[in-house]
Design an enzyme around this catalytic site. Structure first.
Site, mmCIF file in Angstrom:
data_model
loop_
_atom_site.group_PDB
_atom_site.id
_atom_site.type_symbol
_atom_site.label_atom_id
_atom_site.label_comp_id
_atom_site.label_asym_id
_atom_site.label_seq_id
_atom_site.Cartn_x
_atom_site.Cartn_y
_atom_site.Cartn_z
ATOM 1 N N SER A 183 57.742 65.959 101.854
ATOM 2 C CA SER A 183 58.533 66.997 101.200
ATOM 3 C C SER A 183 57.628 68.127 100.712
ATOM 4 O O SER A 183 56.950 68.755 101.519
ATOM 5 C CB SER A 183 59.362 66.383 100.076
ATOM 6 O OG SER A 183 60.376 67.262 99.675
ATOM 7 N N ASP A 349 68.568 63.448 106.861
ATOM 8 C CA ASP A 349 68.025 64.335 105.826
ATOM 9 C C ASP A 349 68.862 65.612 105.754
ATOM 10 O O ASP A 349 68.909 66.390 106.700
ATOM 11 C CB ASP A 349 66.570 64.667 106.155
ATOM 12 C CG ASP A 349 65.830 65.323 105.000
ATOM 13 O OD1 ASP A 349 66.492 65.905 104.112
ATOM 14 O OD2 ASP A 349 64.579 65.268 105.000
ATOM 15 N N HIS A 382 66.888 62.270 102.705
ATOM 16 C CA HIS A 382 65.544 62.796 102.490
ATOM 17 C C HIS A 382 64.610 61.765 101.853
ATOM 18 O O HIS A 382 63.430 61.674 102.197
ATOM 19 C CB HIS A 382 65.633 64.040 101.608
ATOM 20 C CG HIS A 382 64.332 64.737 101.399
ATOM 21 N ND1 HIS A 382 63.644 65.366 102.417
ATOM 22 C CD2 HIS A 382 63.575 64.907 100.284
ATOM 23 C CE1 HIS A 382 62.530 65.897 101.944
ATOM 24 N NE2 HIS A 382 62.465 65.621 100.653
#
Length: 402
Positions: A183, A349, A382
């Site tokens: 991320s 995601d 995610h």
């Protein structure tokens, strides 16, 4: 972006009512930041001096907090840099306690015999500049001996990467065997490999994009506004507020908003359906749906380990992310990467969708998996890069063997 604590990187479950009430009964501090004089725990510290910023300003006297595992080889060639996501920190592995409000956020990946094997690799994990767990950030004291607060300068991902490079060099490390991040951490990985290609042998880009999109910036902007709209935020000057009187409502709301993009509709619907939190009817009977209580609980828990100003600084840094900015575009930027690479995305995601990882993988010339990313199939969205240890670990093992 993420949950980033061992307790939270698990499938969503209903929060017992007694646990939720116990959390609400404890008044949250004005900030969850680590402060000078707090227990140090597993943290180490190094000074990297003044940091010149893309904006033209200078952040003076920067300190980096970090943790380490394993042993540095005599040739200094076994260093892995693990870079955390938005609400993470240097505590990758280890128990919670007085010094660390949460247990380590990647215990299934980093450790003896695991994918990032600390019997072989020397692992370093710095807390990002602008963060709130020991590195210089808004809760740190400025040169006038008051907290920086909202005076803290605007940072870009590139500014933070230059601090990370200065950090490794302050430890006498000139070449890094691998840089791994998910991320926001993946943004740092990309920038580091572009900024200093001669310094990095391998990179792992997990669930990160080549640039933050308008949709992602929009989501980030409402989270920032939630914090700033809290009257207790006081334009960022809240550090002297008594427990229970800091900007916890705004920070908790920002966290709840973010969590909805980190997980999937399928998971939340499966776990909670239309269940109630207690015997009270949520349809006019002053009760709550279980999913509401779940979000409230984790939002309130988050305020006890994070800082509202840091959330703004780091979110705005993520908004700055665009590896092609000033470099002739994404393709030209990725052409500068010399490292062996792993790009991993998650099929569910909805924060950083697979399109971003596909764009990166298609243009990296030294991938260990070809011109398409490794795709993890998961219902967890995610956050799967923090949860799906087997799939993520197998991909990392392949990269580190290359």
């Amino acid at each position: 972006m993420d949950w980033q604590t061992q307790a939270n990187t698990v499938p969503a479950t209903i929060v017992p009512e007694a646990r939720a009430l116990a959390m609400l009964g404890r008044r949250a501090p004005a900030t969850g930041a680590w402060r000078e004089g707090d227990p140090v725990g597993d943290r180490r510290f190094t000074a990297i001096g003044d940091l010149e910023l893309e904006s033209g300003g200078v952040l003076p006297g920067v300190q980096i907090a970090y943790e380490q595992w394993g042993a540095l080889s005599p040739a200094r060639d076994n260093v892995i840099l693990v870079l955390h996501a938005l609400t993470g920190d240097s505590h990758v592995v280890g128990a919670a306690g007085p010094a660390h409000p949460s247990s380590g956020w990647w215990p299934g990946i980093v450790g003896p015999g695991l994918a990032i094997d600390t019997d072989r690799w020397f692992v370093l994990a710095p807390n990002v500049v602008g963060g709130c767990q020991g590195s210089t950030g808004p809760a740190s004291l400025a040169p006038d001996n008051a907290e920086w607060g909202a005076r803290f300068p605007f940072l870009t991902i590139r500014d933070q990467v230059r601090a990370q490079l200065a950090f490794t060099r302050s430890l006498g490390i000139e070449r890094i065997a691998a840089v791994v991040g998910g991320s926001m951490g993946a943004m740092h990985v990309l920038e580091l490999a572009i900024e200093a290609p001669e310094s990095v042998e391998r990179i792992a880009v997990l669930a990160g994009p080549p640039a933050t999109t308008a949709d992602q910036i929009a989501l980030n902007s409402v989270q920032i506004e939630a914090i700033r709209s809290d009257p207790a935020f006081r334009d960022g000057a809240f550090y002297d507020a008594p427990d229970g009187e800091g900007p916890t409502r705004g920070l908790s709301l920002a966290r709840r908003m973010a969590m909805l993009s980190y997980r999937t509709a399928a998971e939340l619907n499966h776990r909670f359906e239309r269940g109630w939190q207690s015997d009270l009817d949520p349809l006019g009977g002053h009760g709550r749906f279980a999913v509401e209580s779940y979000l409230d609980f984790h939002g309130n828990k988050f305020t006890r380990r994070f800082d509202a100003n840091s959330y703004i600084v780091l979110t705005e840094a993520m908004n700055s992310h665009d590896i092609g900015r000033g470099r002739g575009g994404v393709a030209a930027a990725l052409a500068r990467v010399a490292a062996r690479s792993l790009v991993l995305g998650i099929d569910s995601d909805r924060y950083f969708p697979l399109a971003g990882q596909r764009e990166i993988a298609a243009q990296l010339r030294n991938s260990v998996h070809g011109d398409t990313p490794v795709v993890v199939t998961s219902e967890y969205g995610h956050d799967a890069f923090l949860i799906e240890d087997d799939a993520v670990g197998a991909a990392l093992t392949r990269l580190l063997a290359a």
